[in-house]
Scaffold this active site. Structure first.
Site, PDB file in Angstrom:
ATOM      1  N   GLU A  47       0.932  -1.164  -0.124  1.00  0.00           N
ATOM      2  CA  GLU A  47       0.161  -0.198  -0.204  1.00  0.00           C
ATOM      3  C   GLU A  47       0.930   1.103  -0.035  1.00  0.00           C
ATOM      4  O   GLU A  47       1.895   1.193   0.470  1.00  0.00           O
ATOM      5  CB  GLU A  47      -0.814   0.012   1.178  1.00  0.00           C
ATOM      6  N   ASN A 194     -12.393  -1.079  -0.728  1.00  0.00           N
ATOM      7  CA  ASN A 194     -11.368  -1.658   0.186  1.00  0.00           C
ATOM      8  C   ASN A 194     -12.137  -1.374   1.701  1.00  0.00           C
ATOM      9  O   ASN A 194     -12.541  -0.104   1.884  1.00  0.00           O
ATOM     10  CB  ASN A 194     -10.211  -1.161   0.373  1.00  0.00           C
ATOM     11  N   GLU A 195     -12.419  -2.164   2.510  1.00  0.00           N
ATOM     12  CA  GLU A 195     -12.916  -1.806   3.845  1.00  0.00           C
ATOM     13  C   GLU A 195     -14.097  -1.105   4.006  1.00  0.00           C
ATOM     14  O   GLU A 195     -14.119   0.303   4.616  1.00  0.00           O
ATOM     15  CB  GLU A 195     -11.806  -1.625   4.949  1.00  0.00           C
ATOM     16  N   TYR A 263      -6.258  -9.240  11.427  1.00  0.00           N
ATOM     17  CA  TYR A 263      -5.042  -9.313  11.696  1.00  0.00           C
ATOM     18  C   TYR A 263      -4.848  -9.868  12.953  1.00  0.00           C
ATOM     19  O   TYR A 263      -5.887 -10.095  13.837  1.00  0.00           O
ATOM     20  CB  TYR A 263      -4.667  -7.672  11.831  1.00  0.00           C
ATOM     21  N   GLU A 318      -6.109  -9.255   3.419  1.00  0.00           N
ATOM     22  CA  GLU A 318      -5.521  -8.538   4.370  1.00  0.00           C
ATOM     23  C   GLU A 318      -5.179  -9.573   5.733  1.00  0.00           C
ATOM     24  O   GLU A 318      -6.149  -9.789   6.359  1.00  0.00           O
ATOM     25  CB  GLU A 318      -5.811  -7.310   4.870  1.00  0.00           C
ATOM     26  N   GLN A 367       2.330  -6.189   5.446  1.00  0.00           N
ATOM     27  CA  GLN A 367       2.441  -5.910   3.877  1.00  0.00           C
ATOM     28  C   GLN A 367       4.096  -6.049   3.583  1.00  0.00           C
ATOM     29  O   GLN A 367       4.758  -6.162   4.260  1.00  0.00           O
ATOM     30  CB  GLN A 367       2.109  -4.527   3.572  1.00  0.00           C
TER      31      GLN A 367
HETATM   32  O1  AHR Z   1      -2.812  -2.614   6.107  1.00  0.00           O
HETATM   33  C1  AHR Z   1      -2.993  -1.437   6.646  1.00  0.00           C
HETATM   34  C2  AHR Z   1      -4.400  -0.928   6.871  1.00  0.00           C
HETATM   35  O2  AHR Z   1      -5.278  -1.997   7.619  1.00  0.00           O
HETATM   36  C3  AHR Z   1      -5.092  -1.027   5.351  1.00  0.00           C
HETATM   37  O3  AHR Z   1      -4.823  -0.005   4.882  1.00  0.00           O
HETATM   38  C4  AHR Z   1      -6.561  -1.181   5.655  1.00  0.00           C
HETATM   39  O4  AHR Z   1      -7.437  -1.686   4.711  1.00  0.00           O
HETATM   40  C5  AHR Z   1      -6.663  -2.124   7.086  1.00  0.00           C
HETATM   41  O5  AHR Z   1      -7.603  -1.450   7.958  1.00  0.00           O
END
Ligand code: AHR
Length: 514
Positions: A47, A194-195, A263, A318, A367
């Site tokens: 990103e 995205n999101e 995450y 992600e 990332q």
């Molecule tokens: O990866 C960092 C951020 O995490 C991304 O921009 C977003 O999609 C997620 O919340």
């Protein structure tokens, strides 16, 4: 004195080693209809965030750091060595602020953009569509473009598709040619925002599903043999309602994949240091990493209800560990170190994806460089590879192979009365007929012995590699870049159809048939 019968003595002799070593029996059943483990499960995500693109991937054509068209050659080589199958770009949250036309044409004429999500820094748009897609070509990776739905228009969105995919005879194809690219890149993978529940526009799933239908209707590949693969912005972790609404409201002919983001962290509000953590924090992180199994199971159940034929894929675009930034770095840049804890996250997550490969067809580690659970970190001209990188490299044996389903009861990894499964396993057979098995022991203290029944698989001649270290907090640094490296592993035996493997604490082992 108490007397023991011969039976008790014999039972004791056979069971004692199991009590001491926690022996686990793993069976592998080869089935005709087992899915292929898509190599795209091993995908990445870069990103416009902190030093991910600028400095991490792209240093500019005039840099003294060796580069090809502005992209660091050390990173190019590192990514080729892990056979990077796809790369998602330009965001993340950045995607729904990105206007692609600002990133084409002569670099000196490009307008700047303030990166509102990540540190408020001004970027000059010198890394744009051509730079990214040419990089993917160089890497042999499929590009995955996350397009702007949140602050863009249908026209801007579909113009991007025309620009990169239409061979000739359209305004955008002409513009591309003017900018020096004769042939289209034929981009297949497209993220539709995205999101959208958060940084993409704080939408409800019902509103987004309608908007998605509108955008997807106008997405055309321009070429018959270049079918687009449209990915709907998916749920945050256990937001099952989000998946339910998308599956219910989006007609099947408009969608190929539904995304999911999850995450791993200690606590979202108190993430803790990436390197200075205790066992309690390690345990919590592994709990959220292993939660991925339940998330996939439950999202899959919903998808199965609307799509029993499994025509729509689950795309975990992600995932990775998220901690506090390294001291002294910009909090908006999400720069963190990477330890054996991250190797554990990578090992168990990729085993889960492999085992769920009938529905999970793509994953994108967040990332690639200098951000979150990166595979590489840079400092000026220097680059180091992280423990996570090594796991990705060890697991390349599973790319595009046939899944061999495994069954076993894992011993527990117990901390302060709470337990997690200590062992994670996945197995596959490649086109050449060779079997590969990846094993992770997340226990912070205990080794674990496993016995894998490979009798029916006709396996011989195995070699193995291991990633381990003395301390969970160990990591590679610019002073000690090889502290954690893959080593040959010898602590296994193949005897009469059974593989006996001893897994040290917090280690990743990959066994492969030669
Ligand atoms: O990866 C960092 C951020 O995490 C991304 O921009 C977003 O999609 C997620 O919340």
């Amino acid at each position: 004195m108490k007397k023991f019968s011969l039976f008790t003595v014999l039972v004791g002799i056979f069971c004692l080693p199991n009590l001491f070593y926690g022996q686990t029996s793993i069976s592998i059943e080869e089935t005709e209809d087992a899915p292929t483990i898509s190599k795209h499960i091993y995908g990445h995500f870069a990103e416009h965030l902190g030093r991910s693109i600028y400095d991490g991937l792209y240093v500019g054509e005039d840099s003294e750091i060796p580069n090809k068209d502005g992209v660091r050659t050390d990173i190019i080589q590192a990514l080729k060595d892990i056979q990077i199958p796809n790369l998602r770009w330009p965001g993340g949250c950045f995607a729904d602020t990105y206007h692609w036309k600002d990133g084409i044409g002569p670099k000196e004429d490009r307008p700047s953009i303030v990166n509102a999500w990540w540190g408020g820094v001004t970027e000059d748009n010198s890394f744009g569509t051509h730079d990214f897609l040419n990089l993917c070509e160089e890497l042999g990776a499929e590009p995955y473009l996350a397009a702007n739905l949140g602050s863009g228009t249908v026209e801007e969105f579909t113009d991007w598709i025309q620009y990169v995919n239409h061979a000739e005879g359209s305004p955008m194809a002409d513009l591309r040619k003017e900018n020096g690219k004769e042939e289209p890149w034929n981009v297949k993978y497209w993220g539709v925002g995205n999101e959208m529940w958060g940084c993409g526009g704080n939408m409800t799933p019902e509103f987004y599903a309608n908007l998605y239908r509108q955008y997807a209707t106008f997405m055309t590949s321009w070429e018959n043999d270049n079918d687009l693969y449209r990915i709907a912005s998916g749920a945050n972790q256990d937001d099952y309602h989000w998946t339910e609404v998308l599956m219910r409201d989006i007609p099947k002919h408009l969608i190929e994949g539904v995304a999911l983001h999850s995450y791993s962290f200690v606590e979202w509000q108190d993430k803790g240091s990436a390197t200075d953590f205790n066992e309690e924090q390690y345990f919590s992180t592994m709990k959220t990493a292993l939660w991925m199994q339940e998330l996939i199971d439950k999202h899959t159940d919903i998808m199965d209800k609307y799509d029993p034929e499994k025509e729509i894929d689950l795309i975990v675009d992600e995932w990775g560990g998220w901690y506090e930034v390294e001291e002294g770095t910009n909090p908006g840049f999400l720069y963190q170190q990477n330890t054996m804890r991250d190797a554990m996250i990578a090992g168990v997550t990729l085993n889960i994806f492999n085992n769920e490969s009938d529905r999970v067809k793509m994953g994108n580690l967040a990332q690639t460089v200098n951000v979150l659970q990166a595979v590489a970190l840079t400092d000026g001209a220097d680059m180091i590879l992280t423990p996570t990188y090594h796991v990705l490299k060890m697991y390349t044996v599973h790319h595009d192979t046939k899944l061999l389903p495994v069954e076993f009861d894992s011993p527990d990894y117990t901390y302060e009365g709470e337990s997690l499964p200590a062992i994670s396993v996945s197995a596959s057979r490649n086109d050449a007929g060779n079997v590969n098995i990846s094993l992770v022991n997340i226990d912070a203290e205990k080794e674990n012995k496993v016995e894998i029944d490979v009798d029916a698989l006709d396996v011989d001649n195995m070699t193995a590699e291991i990633l381990k270290s003395d301390e969970l907090q160990d990591h590679n640094s610019f002073d000690d870049p090889e502290k954690i490296a893959v080593k040959e592993f010898k602590d296994f035996k193949l005897k009469r159809g059974t593989l006996e493997v001893t897994l040290p604490p917090f280690s990743v082992v990959v066994l492969k048939e030669k």
